[in-house]
Design a protein around this motif. Sequence first.
Motif, PDB file in Angstrom:
ATOM      1  N   GLN A 194       0.883  -1.156   0.441  1.00 26.45           N
ATOM      2  CA  GLN A 194      -0.173  -0.250  -0.250  1.00 26.45           C
ATOM      3  C   GLN A 194       0.925   1.136   0.088  1.00 26.45           C
ATOM      4  N   ALA A 195       1.904   0.974   1.082  1.00 30.91           N
ATOM      5  CA  ALA A 195       3.305   2.530   1.168  1.00 30.91           C
ATOM      6  C   ALA A 195       3.662   3.079  -0.395  1.00 30.91           C
ATOM      7  N   LEU A 251      10.030  -3.291  -3.633  1.00 32.98           N
ATOM      8  CA  LEU A 251       9.972  -2.010  -4.609  1.00 32.98           C
ATOM      9  C   LEU A 251       9.761  -2.706  -6.495  1.00 32.98           C
ATOM     10  N   GLY A 252      10.205  -4.432  -5.745  1.00 32.37           N
ATOM     11  CA  GLY A 252      10.003  -5.024  -7.457  1.00 32.37           C
ATOM     12  C   GLY A 252       8.402  -5.840  -7.460  1.00 32.37           C
ATOM     13  N   ARG A 253       8.074  -5.551  -6.607  1.00 29.77           N
ATOM     14  CA  ARG A 253       6.695  -6.071  -5.901  1.00 29.77           C
ATOM     15  C   ARG A 253       5.371  -4.951  -6.505  1.00 29.77           C
ATOM     16  N   SER A 254       5.513  -3.793  -6.409  1.00 32.21           N
ATOM     17  CA  SER A 254       4.880  -2.479  -6.163  1.00 32.21           C
ATOM     18  C   SER A 254       4.859  -2.016  -7.931  1.00 32.21           C
ATOM     19  N   PRO A 255       3.588  -1.566  -8.790  1.00 33.74           N
ATOM     20  CA  PRO A 255       3.755  -0.921 -10.120  1.00 33.74           C
ATOM     21  C   PRO A 255       4.553  -0.219 -10.538  1.00 33.74           C
ATOM     22  N   ARG A 295       8.371   1.310 -14.239  1.00 35.24           N
ATOM     23  CA  ARG A 295       9.685   2.080 -15.081  1.00 35.24           C
ATOM     24  C   ARG A 295      10.162   1.698 -14.728  1.00 35.24           C
ATOM     25  N   ILE A 296      11.090   0.716 -13.695  1.00 35.97           N
ATOM     26  CA  ILE A 296      11.902  -0.235 -14.637  1.00 35.97           C
ATOM     27  C   ILE A 296      12.261  -0.379 -15.484  1.00 35.97           C
TER      28      ILE A 296
END
Length: 239
Positions: A35-36, A98-102, A107-108
């Motif tokens: 969520q963060a 971060l790898g789990r995030s949109p 972007r990555i």
Amino acid sequence: MLVAAAVVPCPPMIVPELARGAVAELDLLRAACDQALAALVDSAPDRLVVLGAGGADASLEAGGIGTFAPYGLDLEVTLGAGAPQPLSPALTVGAWLLGRSPWAADRIAAGTAPSPVSAAQIAADADPARCATRGADLVAGPDRVALLVVGDGSACRTEKAPGYLDPRAEAYDRALGAALADADPDVLAALDPALARELWVAGRPALQVLAGAAGPGREGRLLYAEAPYGVGYFVALWS
């Protein structure tokens, strides 16, 4: 300028393959971290900086590579362009989250250069003044910057905690959680390095960098505050 910041902890056990049979114990923590990270993406930053403590000050503008091999898991994670610079344990967990995030998908994976994701390491023994200066430097300029601040609270909450039980630890973490909920940089800036060492607060320098970057007038939300392994874990959002 800083447009948003998220604070997350860095237990290796947050990786399900390491937790194994105990994976469900940190499900709520993983959900709060997701969520963060989503909120950081929604802030539409020009660049995202993953910030954590390590052996020395370092700026990893092209990112780096981290590994969970020291914990018995053959897993590497990349941050940003995946430059061959090693990530500290805190930054490694940040890269995994971060790898789990949109952000990773949007972007990555796009492989843009220069990379919109970088890392900043602050020395574990950095004094508060140095932390404040580093924070101000990270967000100087016109770019909209989002910070992912990776670090734990006290590791002295129970007799089975890494630092054993210290009766001061619970009150310390309670005050720390309140400061994160209130987006109060003054409380973070005033954290005593000596007391933090005694209570095994590994996230102290990174939190003080956040204080230097944020300044007053922020809004905060505390998404998670527990100590499942005798270590204070917090997930918070500042906007």
